[in-house]
Design an enzyme around this catalytic site. Structure first.
Site, PDB file in Angstrom:
ATOM      1  N   HIS A 128       0.832  -1.207   0.000  1.00 51.73           N
ATOM      2  CA  HIS A 128       0.000   0.000   0.000  1.00 51.73           C
ATOM      3  C   HIS A 128       0.863   1.252   0.000  1.00 51.73           C
ATOM      4  O   HIS A 128       1.918   1.294   0.626  1.00 51.73           O
ATOM      5  CB  HIS A 128      -0.933   0.014   1.213  1.00 51.73           C
ATOM      6  CG  HIS A 128      -0.236  -0.131   2.526  1.00 51.73           C
ATOM      7  ND1 HIS A 128       0.218  -1.344   2.992  1.00 51.73           N
ATOM      8  CD2 HIS A 128       0.110   0.782   3.470  1.00 51.73           C
ATOM      9  CE1 HIS A 128       0.793  -1.171   4.175  1.00 51.73           C
ATOM     10  NE2 HIS A 128       0.751   0.106   4.485  1.00 51.73           N
ATOM     11  N   PHE A 129       0.402   2.252  -0.714  1.00 51.37           N
ATOM     12  CA  PHE A 129       1.087   3.544  -0.771  1.00 51.37           C
ATOM     13  C   PHE A 129       0.460   4.496   0.240  1.00 51.37           C
ATOM     14  O   PHE A 129      -0.749   4.472   0.464  1.00 51.37           O
ATOM     15  CB  PHE A 129       0.958   4.167  -2.164  1.00 51.37           C
ATOM     16  CG  PHE A 129       1.785   3.478  -3.211  1.00 51.37           C
ATOM     17  CD1 PHE A 129       3.075   3.905  -3.497  1.00 51.37           C
ATOM     18  CD2 PHE A 129       1.263   2.383  -3.902  1.00 51.37           C
ATOM     19  CE1 PHE A 129       3.835   3.266  -4.464  1.00 51.37           C
ATOM     20  CE2 PHE A 129       2.031   1.737  -4.866  1.00 51.37           C
ATOM     21  CZ  PHE A 129       3.313   2.180  -5.143  1.00 51.37           C
TER      22      PHE A 129
END
Ligand SMILES: [Zn+2]
Length: 171
Positions: free
Chosen positions: A121-122
């Site tokens: 995930h960013f």
């Protein structure tokens, strides 16, 4: 203190997300949005959540729908859509929160500080001049503070508009 990129601190906070069944990035599955899980957007490839324990107001988590841990496992279509979503998220946050800058990044693996290493995930974190004391205020919060719900309500229409404006298109 200078304005520093401190992903370890960020992930520490994120790790405190209440334990639910399974992966937090699959909360609210089937739904295009869900306030309870702070899900702002879901299409076939991407999800966007507000971080329940934000480093800054408007801190977003952007992940592929597929449960993959490594950036090497991303398919070309996912790459494109993820980066596009990061760009759109920056635009939406700029419109509503008027930050002075952003931190955008990801932590790969527990050793790098990832709180949820099993699902890539960013982080997209809006930053303001002099905001570095923000977390000192929120560090002990265990429930969703009112300001996060307000931010959710503020951002949701733009993410949903994004979702539905794309549905009619062929690519
Ligand atoms: Zn997952």
């Amino acid at each position: 203190m200078k304005n520093l990129w401190t992903p370890w601190r960020m992930e520490y906070i994120e790790k405190e997300t209440p334990d639910g069944a399974g992966c937090i990035f699959e909360a609210g599955s089937e739904k295009e949005h869900e306030k309870e899980s702070l899900l702002l957007y879901r299409n076939d490839l991407t999800v966007v959540f507000l971080n329940r324990f934000p480093y800054a107001n408007g801190h977003l988590l952007i992940a592929p729908v597929r449960h993959v841990s490594d950036i090497s496992d991303l398919r070309d279509g996912e790459n494109r859509v993820l980066f596009n979503m990061i760009r759109k998220s920056v635009e939406i946050l700029r419109k509503h929160k008027k930050p002075d800058g952003f931190n955008i990044g990801l932590n790969l693996g527990t050793v790098a500080g990832a709180g949820h290493p099993e699902h890539l995930h960013f982080h997209v974190v809006p930053r303001w001049e002099g905001d570095h004391n923000f977390m000192a205020v929120l560090a002990d919060v265990r429930t969703i503070p009112e300001h996060i719900e307000n931010t959710y309500d503020q951002l949701l229409p733009d993410f949903q508009e994004l979702l539905h404006s794309k549905k009619g298109k062929s690519k």
